[in-house]
Design a protein around this motif. Structure first.
Motif, PDB file in Angstrom:
ATOM      1  N   ARG A   1      30.175 -24.554 -40.656  1.00  0.00           N
ATOM      2  CA  ARG A   1      29.383 -23.884 -40.109  1.00  0.00           C
ATOM      3  C   ARG A   1      29.067 -24.022 -39.494  1.00  0.00           C
ATOM      4  O   ARG A   1      28.828 -23.591 -37.397  1.00  0.00           O
TER       5      ARG A   1
ATOM      6  N   ARG B   1      29.690 -23.865 -34.218  1.00  0.00           N
ATOM      7  CA  ARG B   1      28.938 -23.123 -34.399  1.00  0.00           C
ATOM      8  C   ARG B   1      27.845 -23.817 -33.285  1.00  0.00           C
ATOM      9  O   ARG B   1      27.744 -23.369 -31.942  1.00  0.00           O
TER      10      ARG B   1
ATOM     11  N   GLU C   1      30.382 -24.497 -30.233  1.00  0.00           N
ATOM     12  CA  GLU C   1      30.576 -23.290 -29.099  1.00  0.00           C
ATOM     13  C   GLU C   1      29.926 -23.319 -28.106  1.00  0.00           C
ATOM     14  O   GLU C   1      30.055 -23.087 -27.039  1.00  0.00           O
TER      15      GLU C   1
ATOM     16  N   ALA D   1      27.768 -17.963 -27.299  1.00  0.00           N
ATOM     17  CA  ALA D   1      27.510 -17.851 -27.802  1.00  0.00           C
ATOM     18  C   ALA D   1      24.968 -17.864 -27.506  1.00  0.00           C
ATOM     19  O   ALA D   1      24.827 -17.720 -28.055  1.00  0.00           O
TER      20      ALA D   1
ATOM     21  N   GLU E   1      23.023 -15.786 -29.176  1.00  0.00           N
ATOM     22  CA  GLU E   1      21.643 -16.392 -29.970  1.00  0.00           C
ATOM     23  C   GLU E   1      20.098 -15.752 -29.588  1.00  0.00           C
ATOM     24  O   GLU E   1      19.024 -16.315 -29.879  1.00  0.00           O
TER      25      GLU E   1
ATOM     26  N   MET F   1      32.141 -13.020 -32.830  1.00  0.00           N
ATOM     27  CA  MET F   1      31.224 -14.721 -33.206  1.00  0.00           C
ATOM     28  C   MET F   1      30.263 -13.513 -33.588  1.00  0.00           C
ATOM     29  O   MET F   1      30.063 -12.066 -33.444  1.00  0.00           O
TER      30      MET F   1
END
Length: 485
Positions: free
Chosen positions: A9, A13, A16, A334, A338, A364
Motif C-alpha cells: 500500500r 501511494r 502515485e 495525490a 494529502e 483515492m
C-alpha cells in the motif's frame, strides 16, 4: 502477510507521486549494470552518461590526486570505470541518485528538509571515516548509511499525514521505531529493508544497513564494519542536528559514541571525536551543516506550520504550482488530497473524479479502512436533491458543520450514510475544468469521536485556491488516463 500488505500500500501511494518509480528504475538499472560481466562496461557507462552532473563527478574523482598514478587527464567514463572499478562507480551512482531524487522532490516543509540534510550529513561522516581507505568499500559504506535512513525519508516525503502522526508521538518521548510501528504497522527500518530488496541492492548493502551489535560474532567482519560506520555516522548526524543542545553536551555525546564504535572502526576515539565535531564547523559537504543550522534557527516555523492549516494548504498550492500542467494527473490528485487531509487534520479524505460515463467515482482516499470503502463511493451527475449534487453545481467549497442535524441527514445520499455513518462535519470542494464544469470533488470529514471543528474564512479561501490550481491538470490529462482513474 499484514506487513507485506502495508508495504504494498505504501509503495502504491508513493508511486502515485510520479517521480518515485523513476528512482526505482534508475537504481535497478544501475545494479543490473554492476552485475553484468560484460567487459566493455557499456551498461554502467550509459547510466553515468545519462546524467551530466554524475558524469562530471565520476571524471573528477578519477582525475583526483588519489588516482594520478594511473596517468591523470581521464576524459571518458569508460576509462574512469577502469581506474576506479565497477563497484566503486556503481555505489557512487546509487548514492548520488538517491540524494538527487530527494533533493528534487523535497517538499517546502522545514521538517522534511531537516531530515534530508540530517541524512546527507550522515553520508558526509561516513565518507570522512573512509576517505583514506579503499574507495570501493568507502562508497559502499556511504550507500549503507544513506539506506539506513531511507525508510524514514520515504515516510517524511511521501506520507505526510502519517508522518505528522508519528512526529506527534515522538514529541511525547515515544521511540521513533515504536511510533512508526504504531501508525503504519511497520518500522522505518523495515520500510528501508523493503526498498533495498525492491531496488535489488546487493546483499552486502542490505546487511550493512542493519543494527550494530559489538558482541555479534556470527556476521562477517565486512558486515560488522559496514554496520559500525553506518550506525556511528547516523548517530553522530543526529547529535549534530539536535536543536538547543549546548556544545559541551554535544561533544560529550559524540565522545560516548566514539568510545562505543572506536574499536570496530579501528580508529582512536579521540580522532573520531575531532573528525566528527569538525564537521559541525566546516563548510564542505555542499553546505549541509550550514543549511541545517539555518533550518534549526527557524525551527519554530515547523510548529507554526503544523498548527496553521491555512499555511499548510497554501504551501500545498505552491507545490501544485511547481508541477507542470502536463504532469501525471494522479500525482497532482495525490498531492492535493494529502495536503488537505494533513492540513485540516481530517479523519477521512476522498477524491471523486468525473468519468465520461457521467459518474463521479472515488479515485483515492486517506484514513482508516478507506481503501475498502472506495468501491462503494460513487454517484451519478443526474440531479438528486442532496448536498453532493449541490456541491458539483457550485463553484466554491461547502462546509457542513453538523451532519447529524435531521434537516441535513435528509440531504445526504444513502450510499454516504451507509459508508460514513459516524461523520460529525465535512467539506465538499469542487474542482472546475477549463469549461467551468466540475471534473472532480474533494471530500474531507471529521468524525463524532473527533474534536468539533469549523472551517475559517481564510482556510476556505485557501481550499478554493487549491481547487482552482488542481483544475488545470485535467485539461492536459489524456482521456485514457481519466478513464483509468
Amino acid at each position: 502477510m499484514v506487513k507485506a500488505a502495508v508495504l504494498d500500500r505504501l509503495w502504491s501511494r508513493m508511486s502515485e507521486r510520479g517521480d518515485f518509480p523513476m528512482l526505482s528504475q534508475s537504481l535497478r538499472t544501475t545494479m543490473a549494470a554492476m552485475n553484468n560481466d560484460d567487459l566493455d562496461f557499456s551498461g554502467l557507462v550509459q547510466v553515468v552518461l545519462s546524467d551530466f552532473a554524475l558524469t562530471q563527478k565520476v571524471l573528477r574523482l578519477a582525475n583526483s590526486a588519489m588516482y594520478m598514478a594511473f596517468g591523470g587527464n581521464i576524459t571518458t567514463v569508460s576509462r574512469a570505470l577502469m581506474v576506479l572499478g565497477m563497484d566503486a562507480v556503481g555505489h557512487l551512482v546509487v548514492g548520488l541518485k538517491i540524494v538527487d531524487h530527494f533533493h528534487h522532490s523535497v517538499p517546502r516543509r522545514i521538517d522534511a528538509k531537516l531530515e534530508l540534510n540530517r541524512t546527507l550529513l550522515s553520508g558526509c561522516v561516513a565518507r570522512k571515516l573512509t576517505e583514506r581507505g579503499d574507495l570501493r568499500a568507502g562508497e559502499e559504506a556511504v550507500v549503507c548509511t544513506l539506506m539506513r535512513q531511507i525508510g524514514k525519508l520515504l515516510v517524511v516525503f511521501y506520507l505526510d499525514t502519517e508522518w505528522d502522526q508519528i512526529r506527534r508521538q515522538i514529541e511525547t518521548n515515544v521511540d521513533e521505531a515504536e511510533a512508526c510501528a504504531a501508525v503504519l504497522g511497520v518500522t522505518f527500518d523495515e520500510i528501508g529493508a523493503e526498498a533495498a530488496v525492491r531496488w535489488r541492492l546487493p546483499e552486502m548493502i542490505r546487511a550493512g544497513m542493519g543494527e550494530f551489535d559489538p558482541h555479534d560474532t556470527d556476521e562477517p567482519k565486512q558486515v560488522l564494519w559496514l554496520r559500525a560506520i553506518t550506525n556511528y555516522s547516523t548517530d553522530v548526524a543526529s547529535v549534530l542536528t539536535t536543536p538547543n543542545m549546548p556544545d559541551w553536551q554535544r561533544e560529550a555525546r559524540i565522545a560516548e559514541l566514539a568510545l562505543r564504535y572506536g574499536r570496530a572502526l579501528n580508529t582512536d576515539p579521540d580522532v573520531l571525536v575531532e573528525m566528527s565535531v569538525a564537521l559541525a564547523r566546516e563548510e564542505d559537504g555542499e553546505g549541509v551543516m550550514r543549511e541545517i543550522v539555518e533550518l534549526r534557527a527557524n525551527a519554530d516555523a515547523i510548529a507554526r506550520e503544523a498548527l496553521d492549516p491555512e499555511a499548510r494548504i497554501s504551501a500545498g498550492v505552491e507545490d501544485l504550482r511547481a508541477l507542470k500542467s502536463d504532469s501525471a494527473l494522479s500525482a497532482a490528485l495525490a498531492l492535493a488530497s494529502e495536503t488537505v487531509h494533513a492540513g485540516l487534520g481530517f479523519a477521512r479524505t476522498v477524491m471523486f473524479v468525473r468519468h465520461s460515463s457521467g459518474m463521479f467515482k472515488a479515485r483515492m482516499g486517506f484514513g482508516p479502512k478507506i481503501e475498502a470503502a472506495l468501491p462503494g463511493l460513487s454517484f451519478n451527475t443526474a440531479f438528486e436533491p442532496d448536498v453532493f449534487h449541490l456541491a458539483i453545481a457550485n463553484s466554491v467549497g461547502i462546509f457542513i458543520e453538523n451532519a447529524r442535524d435531521p434537516k441535513m441527514v435528509a440531504r445526504l445520499p444513502e450510499w454516504f450514510r451507509r459508508s460514513f455513518a459516524d461523520t460529525r462535519s465535512f467539506v465538499l470542494l469542487p474542482v472546475m475544468g477549463e469549461n467551468q464544469s466540475t471534473v472532480a470533488l474533494l471530500y474531507g470529514d471529521w468524525c463524532q469521536a473527533d474534536e468539533a471543528r469549523r472551517i475559517s474564512q481564510g482556510e476556505m479561501a485557501a481550499l478554493n485556491e487549491l481547487a482552482r490550481e488542481l483544475g488545470r491538470f485535467f485539461s492536459h490529462a489524456p482521456m485514457q488516463e481519466m478513464e483509468m482513474l
